[in-house]
Scaffold this motif. Structure first.
Motif, PDB file in Angstrom:
ATOM      1  N   ALA A 392       0.831  -1.207   0.000  1.00 52.66           N
ATOM      2  CA  ALA A 392       0.000   0.000   0.000  1.00 52.66           C
ATOM      3  C   ALA A 392       0.867   1.258   0.000  1.00 52.66           C
ATOM      4  O   ALA A 392       0.562   2.244  -0.696  1.00 52.66           O
ATOM      5  N   ASP A 393       1.953   1.238   0.784  1.00 53.35           N
ATOM      6  CA  ASP A 393       2.845   2.397   0.843  1.00 53.35           C
ATOM      7  C   ASP A 393       3.555   2.643  -0.493  1.00 53.35           C
ATOM      8  O   ASP A 393       3.969   3.764  -0.792  1.00 53.35           O
ATOM      9  N   MET A 394       3.699   1.573  -1.312  1.00 51.85           N
ATOM     10  CA  MET A 394       4.432   1.693  -2.573  1.00 51.85           C
ATOM     11  C   MET A 394       3.524   2.009  -3.756  1.00 51.85           C
ATOM     12  O   MET A 394       4.022   2.230  -4.863  1.00 51.85           O
ATOM     13  N   ARG A 395       2.224   2.034  -3.546  1.00 46.91           N
ATOM     14  CA  ARG A 395       1.306   2.129  -4.689  1.00 46.91           C
ATOM     15  C   ARG A 395       1.538   3.377  -5.523  1.00 46.91           C
ATOM     16  O   ARG A 395       1.615   3.314  -6.765  1.00 46.91           O
ATOM     17  N   VAL A 396       1.640   4.520  -4.884  1.00 44.97           N
ATOM     18  CA  VAL A 396       1.801   5.775  -5.632  1.00 44.97           C
ATOM     19  C   VAL A 396       3.096   5.745  -6.434  1.00 44.97           C
ATOM     20  O   VAL A 396       3.128   6.102  -7.623  1.00 44.97           O
ATOM     21  N   LYS A 411      -4.904  -6.562  -4.513  1.00 42.19           N
ATOM     22  CA  LYS A 411      -5.854  -7.480  -3.894  1.00 42.19           C
ATOM     23  C   LYS A 411      -5.239  -8.018  -2.599  1.00 42.19           C
ATOM     24  O   LYS A 411      -4.727  -9.141  -2.557  1.00 42.19           O
ATOM     25  N   PRO A 412      -5.270  -7.213  -1.535  1.00 43.77           N
ATOM     26  CA  PRO A 412      -4.652  -7.658  -0.273  1.00 43.77           C
ATOM     27  C   PRO A 412      -5.452  -8.784   0.365  1.00 43.77           C
ATOM     28  O   PRO A 412      -6.683  -8.754   0.413  1.00 43.77           O
ATOM     29  N   GLY A 413      -4.754  -9.792   0.863  1.00 37.31           N
ATOM     30  CA  GLY A 413      -5.415 -10.892   1.550  1.00 37.31           C
ATOM     31  C   GLY A 413      -5.888 -10.461   2.928  1.00 37.31           C
ATOM     32  O   GLY A 413      -5.270  -9.633   3.599  1.00 37.31           O
ATOM     33  N   MET A 443       1.631  -2.365 -24.952  1.00 39.41           N
ATOM     34  CA  MET A 443       0.389  -1.717 -25.379  1.00 39.41           C
ATOM     35  C   MET A 443      -0.542  -1.441 -24.206  1.00 39.41           C
ATOM     36  O   MET A 443      -1.723  -1.132 -24.398  1.00 39.41           O
ATOM     37  N   GLY A 444      -0.018  -1.556 -22.990  1.00 44.22           N
ATOM     38  CA  GLY A 444      -0.850  -1.354 -21.817  1.00 44.22           C
ATOM     39  C   GLY A 444      -1.481  -2.645 -21.343  1.00 44.22           C
ATOM     40  O   GLY A 444      -1.430  -3.687 -22.018  1.00 44.22           O
ATOM     41  N   GLY A 445      -2.072  -2.602 -20.153  1.00 45.15           N
ATOM     42  CA  GLY A 445      -2.678  -3.801 -19.586  1.00 45.15           C
ATOM     43  C   GLY A 445      -2.955  -3.618 -18.112  1.00 45.15           C
ATOM     44  O   GLY A 445      -3.091  -2.484 -17.622  1.00 45.15           O
ATOM     45  N   THR A 446      -3.001  -4.717 -17.409  1.00 48.32           N
ATOM     46  CA  THR A 446      -3.307  -4.679 -15.981  1.00 48.32           C
ATOM     47  C   THR A 446      -2.217  -5.399 -15.194  1.00 48.32           C
ATOM     48  O   THR A 446      -1.853  -6.539 -15.508  1.00 48.32           O
ATOM     49  N   LEU A 447      -1.708  -4.719 -14.187  1.00 51.99           N
ATOM     50  CA  LEU A 447      -0.768  -5.316 -13.239  1.00 51.99           C
ATOM     51  C   LEU A 447      -1.528  -5.598 -11.949  1.00 51.99           C
ATOM     52  O   LEU A 447      -2.098  -4.688 -11.346  1.00 51.99           O
ATOM     53  N   THR A 448      -1.549  -6.859 -11.545  1.00 53.08           N
ATOM     54  CA  THR A 448      -2.278  -7.260 -10.339  1.00 53.08           C
ATOM     55  C   THR A 448      -1.292  -7.743  -9.292  1.00 53.08           C
ATOM     56  O   THR A 448      -0.438  -8.594  -9.572  1.00 53.08           O
ATOM     57  N   ILE A 449      -1.407  -7.184  -8.093  1.00 53.58           N
ATOM     58  CA  ILE A 449      -0.560  -7.607  -6.977  1.00 53.58           C
ATOM     59  C   ILE A 449      -1.469  -8.129  -5.875  1.00 53.58           C
ATOM     60  O   ILE A 449      -2.313  -7.394  -5.357  1.00 53.58           O
ATOM     61  N   GLU A 450      -1.301  -9.399  -5.532  1.00 50.55           N
ATOM     62  CA  GLU A 450      -2.143 -10.049  -4.529  1.00 50.55           C
ATOM     63  C   GLU A 450      -1.291 -10.583  -3.383  1.00 50.55           C
ATOM     64  O   GLU A 450      -0.093 -10.856  -3.552  1.00 50.55           O
ATOM     65  N   PRO A 469       7.521 -28.041   3.648  1.00 53.64           N
ATOM     66  CA  PRO A 469       6.066 -27.884   3.755  1.00 53.64           C
ATOM     67  C   PRO A 469       5.696 -27.061   4.979  1.00 53.64           C
ATOM     68  O   PRO A 469       6.396 -27.088   5.999  1.00 53.64           O
ATOM     69  N   GLY A 470       4.603 -26.311   4.879  1.00 57.46           N
ATOM     70  CA  GLY A 470       4.168 -25.522   6.021  1.00 57.46           C
ATOM     71  C   GLY A 470       3.435 -24.266   5.586  1.00 57.46           C
ATOM     72  O   GLY A 470       3.103 -24.070   4.416  1.00 57.46           O
ATOM     73  N   PRO A 471       3.177 -23.350   6.542  1.00 60.45           N
ATOM     74  CA  PRO A 471       2.427 -22.124   6.246  1.00 60.45           C
ATOM     75  C   PRO A 471       3.315 -21.034   5.646  1.00 60.45           C
ATOM     76  O   PRO A 471       4.437 -20.803   6.115  1.00 60.45           O
ATOM     77  N   TYR A 472       2.809 -20.371   4.639  1.00 63.38           N
ATOM     78  CA  TYR A 472       3.545 -19.299   3.961  1.00 63.38           C
ATOM     79  C   TYR A 472       2.610 -18.131   3.684  1.00 63.38           C
ATOM     80  O   TYR A 472       1.383 -18.268   3.716  1.00 63.38           O
ATOM     81  N   VAL A 473       3.228 -16.995   3.389  1.00 59.13           N
ATOM     82  CA  VAL A 473       2.503 -15.841   2.866  1.00 59.13           C
ATOM     83  C   VAL A 473       2.900 -15.700   1.406  1.00 59.13           C
ATOM     84  O   VAL A 473       4.092 -15.640   1.078  1.00 59.13           O
ATOM     85  N   ALA A 474       1.900 -15.644   0.537  1.00 61.32           N
ATOM     86  CA  ALA A 474       2.161 -15.583  -0.900  1.00 61.32           C
ATOM     87  C   ALA A 474       2.034 -14.149  -1.398  1.00 61.32           C
ATOM     88  O   ALA A 474       1.089 -13.444  -1.051  1.00 61.32           O
ATOM     89  N   LEU A 475       3.006 -13.744  -2.203  1.00 64.46           N
ATOM     90  CA  LEU A 475       2.958 -12.476  -2.931  1.00 64.46           C
ATOM     91  C   LEU A 475       2.864 -12.833  -4.412  1.00 64.46           C
ATOM     92  O   LEU A 475       3.775 -13.458  -4.958  1.00 64.46           O
ATOM     93  N   ILE A 476       1.740 -12.487  -5.042  1.00 65.86           N
ATOM     94  CA  ILE A 476       1.506 -12.845  -6.446  1.00 65.86           C
ATOM     95  C   ILE A 476       1.491 -11.577  -7.285  1.00 65.86           C
ATOM     96  O   ILE A 476       0.699 -10.662  -7.026  1.00 65.86           O
ATOM     97  N   VAL A 477       2.379 -11.509  -8.266  1.00 63.81           N
ATOM     98  CA  VAL A 477       2.450 -10.371  -9.181  1.00 63.81           C
ATOM     99  C   VAL A 477       2.154 -10.892 -10.579  1.00 63.81           C
ATOM    100  O   VAL A 477       2.921 -11.683 -11.141  1.00 63.81           O
TER     101      VAL A 477
END
Length: 684
Positions: A392-396, A411-413, A443-450, A469-477
């Protein structure tokens, strides 16, 4: 029992029946003479008895010849005839057995009730074949296969039975052993996911087990059953090598090995490893082929990942060594540029030239930082972070960097767990991925960060090298760009590999991402389709507590406390530069090229307040020198400086608590900041 023995047995049965019928008639008084079989003339009773005895003796000899149990029972189930082989098997003499109840004497107790009707009350069938155990005199149990025939008198009444029994105990055991072995083999093959194939080389028909059908994506029972159908299931690029290998084996016989891909009807590709053997006849012509097949897709993937990891590790070691020496050179270049710019006349045209040198040096320093991040030798100071807050701090900033023709969607979890990481490195990952996504959408498009909380299971871990194996936090670009070909995907994380035009990319962006993520204990992978876009998934191990890390506030320059600094640096140019930087800020600098000189200066100057030492030096290292000096003066303050990590002051790149570290190359202000932190911790 073979055909000859069976004919003998039937003849004996007829003779026995005739003899017993004659004896019965004589003893019952129904007749007083017997007609001679040869002449047809009546004979006296004595002669009839003699003829009967001879007939019985001859019959007994026939009965004693075969190695089968021959047994006659009367209608009550009592033994009326038994041959020598039966006596040998049962452990009784014939005179001991005659007249005994067969069921009570020679059958195991547990079977006496069930088969009693079979033995004692014949059903009227002409011939029956049954399996039944017998009990020997010693208590041993043997299994026999019985062929039972009914005996009838002249009026057709059943007067007993005649049985021939073959010992099938060992045959049965062998059969059970074979079945058990086959069952074990089937279980082992199924557990190991190994399929079996069998080929008739004369007709080129092929049989597959259900496991092989699954390996080739064929429904159970749907395989065509021909060699041609088999070849159609192989990946087109591998068919030639398979044909060559099998063809050679069919000419020479013997064993062969295969490694090929199967191609499923839906396009899925799987790697299969197989072994086979071709059997030849006496003329050298192939008659049969047999073999096995196993799906090794995961193994092939892990092997490829392992080789890639080895290559990356080798490149990382090289990069780390280069960065160490290069950072010393950059420190000198940037430091003297800073001094020249500070002391020079603003109207001097050479100031602009010096500024360009400084800019180039700064860009070079950025490259070395990327090399260090890739090789996992960059010193980091991780904190607990909330990725949603960082993004969120990096959006601008990202929107300005990417441009107006690309839409940024976040799309924040929800209830996102925290991660333990260096904020600067997390921002570096996001920016690298975002810039690559922008370049893939001309040509332009959509960048999604989840972001999302995910669980990586055992299957994922076994198919991705180094993942736990185990619990993780996923960053999807993800982007909606041109996509990446499989050939390029295989090299994405290699340093200096780039598909961009000359001057537009260094090839270190994704290598840096890979190094940062690997150091954090995480994992990164990519999914891409040409013409549809690309998605990078970065997994960070979860940490229990996450806290927002605010932007570092600006610290107003503090006046430099008076003090003396002992500088230990083996690079001559950098050592002189640091001396001038210290003098400019009001410190007294004592310069040493190695640990020996440092010890001498330390003993000669009790006023030394701070030790500023390189970590890696010839001879004694910085930490070793520090240990010696602290013993002499426990209150001594220490600042380490280095161009890359060293396990003497860090663990896996993370600074040990309480250590002050100065990353090369550094500015005059950065040096002053670290000195103030060491001499007056209250200002920090």
């Amino acid at each position: 029992m073979n055909a000859s023995e069976e004919r003998h047995t039937r003849a004996l049965e007829r003779q026995l029946a005739e003899a017993e019928a004659t004896v019965y008639a004589l003893l019952s008084g129904q007749i007083d003479a017997v007609v001679d079989a040869n002449s047809g003339t009546p004979v006296l009773l004595a002669e009839a008895q003699r003829a009967l005895r001879e007939e019985r003796d001859r019959a007994q000899r026939y009965l004693d010849t075969p190695d089968v149990v021959l047994l006659a029972l009367d209608a009550d189930g009592r033994i009326t005839l038994v041959n020598r082989y039966a006596c040998a098997v049962l452990g009784w003499d014939s005179h001991e057995l005659l007249g005994r109840d067969w069921v009570e004497t020679c059958l195991p107790a547990r079977t006496r009730s069930a088969p009693a009707n079979t033995w004692r009350l014949p059903t009227g069938e002409a011939l029956s074949i049954v399996e039944s155990p017998i009990l020997t005199r010693s208590g041993e149990e043997r299994l026999f296969e019985w062929r039972n025939t009914l005996l009838r008198d002249a009026q057709g009444r059943v007067i007993g039975s005649f049985s021939a029994g073959a010992d099938i105990t060992e045959q049965k055991k062998a059969g059970e052993t074979l079945r058990a072995a086959e069952e074990r083999m089937r279980f082992a093959l199924k557990s190991a996911h190994v399929g079996i194939w069998d080929m008739d080389c004369t007709t080129m028909t092929v049989r597959w087990s259900d496991i092989i059908e699954a390996q080739y994506g064929v429904a159970a029972g749907a395989f065509g059953g021909t060699f041609t159908a088999f070849m159609e299931c192989i990946h087109p690029d591998d068919r030639a090598s398979v044909l060559e290998t099998v063809g050679k084996a069919m000419k020479t016989g013997g064993e062969f090995a295969l490694l090929n891909r199967s191609i499923w009807p839906d396009g899925t590709e799987r790697w299969l490893s197989g072994a086979g053997r071709i059997l030849l006849d006496k003329e050298g012509a192939p008659v049969r082929g047999i073999g096995i097949s196993q799906d090794v897709t995961e193994r092939q993937s892990l092997q490829a990942q392992f080789l890639q990891a080895q290559k990356m590790e080798a490149i990382g070691q090289l990069a780390g060594g280069v960065a160490h020496d290069f950072n010393n050179l950059l420190s000198v270049i940037l430091g003297f540029c800073e001094l020249l710019l500070a002391d020079g006349d603003a109207d001097d045209s050479r100031q602009a030239d010096i500024g360009e040198i400084q800019k180039a040096g700064t860009r070079a320093a950025g490259l070395t930082r990327q090399l260090l991040a890739f090789s996992r030798r960059q010193v980091i100071e991780p904190t607990r972070l909330d990725l949603n807050v960082v993004i969120a701090d990096m959006r601008v900033m990202m929107q300005r960097l990417i441009g107006e023709d690309v839409s940024v969607v976040l799309k924040p979890g929800s209830a996102l767990a925290g991660v333990l990481a260096d904020r600067g490195q997390i921002e570096q990952i996001i920016l690298n991925l975002a810039v690559n996504a922008r370049d893939a959408m001309p040509m332009g498009g959509t960048l999604t960060i989840e972001t999302d909380n995910v669980e990586l299971d055992d299957h994922y871990a076994t198919t991705h090298l180094g993942v736990k194996p185990g619990p993780y936090v996923a960053l999807i670009v993800g982007d909606t760009g041109t996509g990446i070909s499989p050939e390029v995907q295989a090299r994405l994380f290699e340093p200096f590999f780039t598909t961009k035009e000359v001057g537009r990319g260094t090839g270190l962006g994704l290598a840096t991402v890979h190094g940062i993520v690997m150091r954090s204990g995480g994992h990164v992978n990519v999914h891409s389709e040409l013409g549809k876009g690309t998605s990078f998934r970065v997994y960070f191990p979860r940490t229990e507590v996450a806290e927002r890390v605010a932007d570092t506030p600006l610290v107003l320059a503090q006046p430099a406390p008076a003090g003396t600094v002992l500088v230990v640096e083996d690079s001559d140019g950098l050592r002189v530069l640091i001396g001038r930087m210290l003098h400019r800020q009001g410190y007294t600098g004592l310069l040493a090229a190695n640990a020996g000189e440092a010890l001498r200066l330390f003993d000669e100057n009790p006023s030394i307040d701070v030790l500023l030492t390189d970590v890696v030096m010839p001879g004694r290292s910085g930490p070793q020198l520090t240990t010696e000096l602290i013993k002499r003066r426990p209150a001594l303050k220490v600042i380490y400086m280095s161009g890359y990590t060293d396990e003497a002051i860090v663990h896996h790149g993370i600074l040990d608590p309480g250590i002050i570290f100065l990353q090369k190359p550094f500015s005059i202000e950065a040096l002053g900041e670290k000195l103030r932190e060491a001499l007056d911790p209250r200002t920090h």
